[in-house]
Design a protein around this motif. Sequence first.
Motif, mmCIF file in Angstrom:
data_model
loop_
_atom_site.group_PDB
_atom_site.id
_atom_site.type_symbol
_atom_site.label_atom_id
_atom_site.label_comp_id
_atom_site.label_asym_id
_atom_site.label_seq_id
_atom_site.Cartn_x
_atom_site.Cartn_y
_atom_site.Cartn_z
ATOM 1 N N PRO A 99 4.973 2.035 4.800
ATOM 2 C CA PRO A 99 4.015 1.699 3.733
ATOM 3 C C PRO A 99 4.184 2.606 2.520
ATOM 4 C CG PRO A 99 2.916 1.759 5.854
ATOM 5 C CD PRO A 99 4.294 2.328 6.065
ATOM 6 N N ASP A 100 4.057 2.015 1.342
ATOM 7 C CA ASP A 100 4.149 2.745 0.084
ATOM 8 C C ASP A 100 2.766 3.263 -0.277
ATOM 9 O OD1 ASP A 100 4.531 3.721 -2.448
ATOM 10 O OD2 ASP A 100 5.258 1.831 -3.296
ATOM 11 N N LEU A 101 2.544 4.534 -0.079
ATOM 12 C CA LEU A 101 1.229 5.128 -0.323
ATOM 13 C C LEU A 101 0.984 5.447 -1.793
ATOM 14 C CD1 LEU A 101 1.114 7.554 2.735
ATOM 15 C CD2 LEU A 101 0.087 5.282 2.523
ATOM 16 N N ASP A 102 2.034 5.460 -2.598
ATOM 17 C CA ASP A 102 1.878 5.857 -3.998
ATOM 18 C C ASP A 102 2.165 4.737 -5.001
ATOM 19 O OD1 ASP A 102 1.279 8.549 -3.303
ATOM 20 O OD2 ASP A 102 3.415 8.883 -2.950
ATOM 21 N N GLY A 103 3.132 3.883 -4.716
ATOM 22 C CA GLY A 103 3.586 2.913 -5.708
ATOM 23 C C GLY A 103 2.924 1.557 -5.649
ATOM 24 N N GLY A 104 2.131 1.298 -4.619
ATOM 25 C CA GLY A 104 1.434 0.023 -4.528
ATOM 26 C C GLY A 104 2.315 -1.165 -4.222
ATOM 27 N N THR A 105 3.492 -0.934 -3.589
ATOM 28 C CA THR A 105 4.379 -2.053 -3.294
ATOM 29 C C THR A 105 4.201 -2.588 -1.881
ATOM 30 O OG1 THR A 105 6.166 -0.577 -2.609
ATOM 31 C CG2 THR A 105 6.120 -1.253 -4.935
#
Length: 138
Positions: A99-105
């Motif tokens: 999971p992308d915790l920073d980029g919102g992808t």
Amino acid sequence: MTDTTMPETATAPARTVVRGDSTDSIHWARRAARTFTDRLSPAPDPDLADTLVLVVSELVTNALRHGGGRFTLRLSSAPGTVTAAVSDPSPAPPRGRTPDLDGGTGGFGWHMVRRLTQALTITPGPGSGKTVRAQLAR
């Protein structure tokens, strides 16, 4: 979009079919899942209804984004289960990713579906595609 619902009886379980090929169809799939659970008798626990809507949303979104841009959703029930089966034209199985915790992808959906379902199967077909079947305890 097609929405066909039959009331549940002792001999004929409830069934709903929805087809979609755009992001607007995600809304219709969620609405069909909610209507489906609202029409079941006996009524399922509200948490089950919410979980089914979430699982449906994730599966149809994944089919649109990663499975060829269209889907067929089949909802069904049996005395102890509720099942969402999503077919798409891609033969590639779903895969979890970090999971992308920073980029919102994204990257959360498949992990969430696996955690929320009692049974999860991926079968070939129809055609060259696949069907992801998520079963929830009722």
